[in-house]
Design an enzyme around this catalytic site. Sequence first.
Site, mmCIF file in Angstrom:
data_model
loop_
_atom_site.group_PDB
_atom_site.id
_atom_site.type_symbol
_atom_site.label_atom_id
_atom_site.label_comp_id
_atom_site.label_asym_id
_atom_site.label_seq_id
_atom_site.Cartn_x
_atom_site.Cartn_y
_atom_site.Cartn_z
ATOM 1 N N SER A 44 0.811 -1.229 0.000
ATOM 2 C CA SER A 44 0.000 0.000 0.000
ATOM 3 C C SER A 44 0.843 1.276 0.000
ATOM 4 O O SER A 44 0.325 2.333 -0.349
ATOM 5 C CB SER A 44 -0.934 0.006 1.208
ATOM 6 O OG SER A 44 -0.203 -0.071 2.407
ATOM 7 N N ASP A 341 -2.131 8.567 7.814
ATOM 8 C CA ASP A 341 -3.075 7.770 8.597
ATOM 9 C C ASP A 341 -2.286 6.834 9.519
ATOM 10 O O ASP A 341 -1.099 7.046 9.747
ATOM 11 C CB ASP A 341 -4.070 7.027 7.689
ATOM 12 C CG ASP A 341 -3.416 5.955 6.824
ATOM 13 O OD1 ASP A 341 -2.242 5.623 7.052
ATOM 14 O OD2 ASP A 341 -4.096 5.441 5.911
ATOM 15 N N HIS A 344 0.438 5.041 6.879
ATOM 16 C CA HIS A 344 1.083 5.591 5.683
ATOM 17 C C HIS A 344 1.561 7.026 5.848
ATOM 18 O O HIS A 344 0.848 7.851 6.415
ATOM 19 C CB HIS A 344 0.101 5.524 4.510
ATOM 20 C CG HIS A 344 -0.483 4.158 4.315
ATOM 21 N ND1 HIS A 344 -1.747 3.823 4.757
ATOM 22 C CD2 HIS A 344 0.036 3.044 3.768
ATOM 23 C CE1 HIS A 344 -1.981 2.551 4.470
ATOM 24 N NE2 HIS A 344 -0.923 2.047 3.877
#
Length: 377
Positions: A44, A341, A344
Amino acid sequence: MASCSWIMGVYFGKLVLLVLAFSEVTRAWSVAPQVPCFFIFGDSLVDNGNNNNILTLARANYRPYGVDFAEGSSGRFTNGRTMVDVLAQLLGFGGFIPAHAVAERAGMLRGLNYASGAAGIRDETGNNLGDHYPLGQQVNHFRDTVRAMTRMFRGNSTRAGDYLGQCIYYMGLGSNDYLNNYFMPTMYSTSREYSPRTYAALLLQDYSRQLTEVYELGARKVAIIGVGQIGCIPYELARYRNRSTGRGRSSGCNEDINKAISMFNTGLVRMVKRFNAQLPDAKFVYVNTFESSKDVAANAASYGFDVIDRGCCGVGRNNGQITCLPLQTPCADRTSYLFWDAFHPTEVANVIYAKKAYNSSSPSEVYPMNLRQLAMA
Ligand SMILES: *[C@@H]1O[C@H](CO)[C@@H](O)[C@H](O)[C@H]1NC(C)=O
Ligand SMILES: *[C@@H]1O[C@H](CO)[C@@H](O)[C@H](O)[C@H]1NC(C)=O
Ligand SMILES: CC(=O)N[C@H]1CO[C@H](CO)[C@@H](O)[C@@H]1O
């Protein structure tokens, strides 16, 4: 635009026709990049939409993800550009490398992004979040790309190989093998079966085999990205009840996690040395994001960060217990947060990491060379 090229056409005739034909072929990429293509494998941290249409919680194609990104909520797990977006710019690509899931065939000559949120080196990693493409499947996708590309070179695999050998390959896997596997004992048994050292060795063995496959398919210039300080991300700080104190990281990181990751990263350096010594023409580089993130945390203020232990957007303790929810309002001053977040980095942090990878002269951050030098090598 049209009348401009008409006037230029009058003056420069054939030259302009040639330029127009070239820009048609390259889909209007304006400047020649330093390498012909850039391929991305990862999770991600660099996914740019490959998970958008599959059943998974590891998805970010909703607001406020992408709130600072021109294309909006593209599936990137941050507010703006990812590290590979910035690297593509630094390498001189006029645009971003498209996601494998949406790219048309014509786009593949400049490279593709196979990264998938929740993906790890091990197949089972990330299954707690739903569907995704583990490294093994990403390599399969690359194999399909190489086949299609060879057809574009009229079946001449020598020419396709020459081309692929000049490109840069970004390999950013391993975080989820810790986050969404080893350090998630309620869902995975690996921490009961293996010590941190044995687990790292197992991951390295798997990774080495898959990287060798990527090499055999034509990759020569490969950047291997180390796993960052996962023990310091808001998610782990929240899990281990180390509350945010606002400024600084005085609440302390989880050093058990960081130690386990250091074992894996140390093995990556050995692997890079071994590949460079053993595989003909191999130019592997280790990008030490663990070291870079330590530097950023230690000198947060000089990098412009006020907050380094909580997410700009999220839920619960430190905004670190659940990722940013649809339509949630993020913090206003996104350039002063290290984390977007629970997991990340923000765009500004990604820019710092990309610049270090591209241009650092410190062997503790890039070994044995940086990506700017790798492009020229
Ligand atoms: C493939 O391309 C190489 C390099 O351009 C050339 O030397 C070779 O003759 C080509 N092979 C075939 C079968 O066309
Ligand atoms: C890379 O570093 C050199 C000197 O170390 C500097 O002159 C140059 O501006 C840097 N390039 C980028 C893109 O940061
Ligand atoms: C799990 C962990 O690292 N917890 C730390 C939280 O912060 C305290 C200090 O405030 C440390 O002692 C703990 O080790």
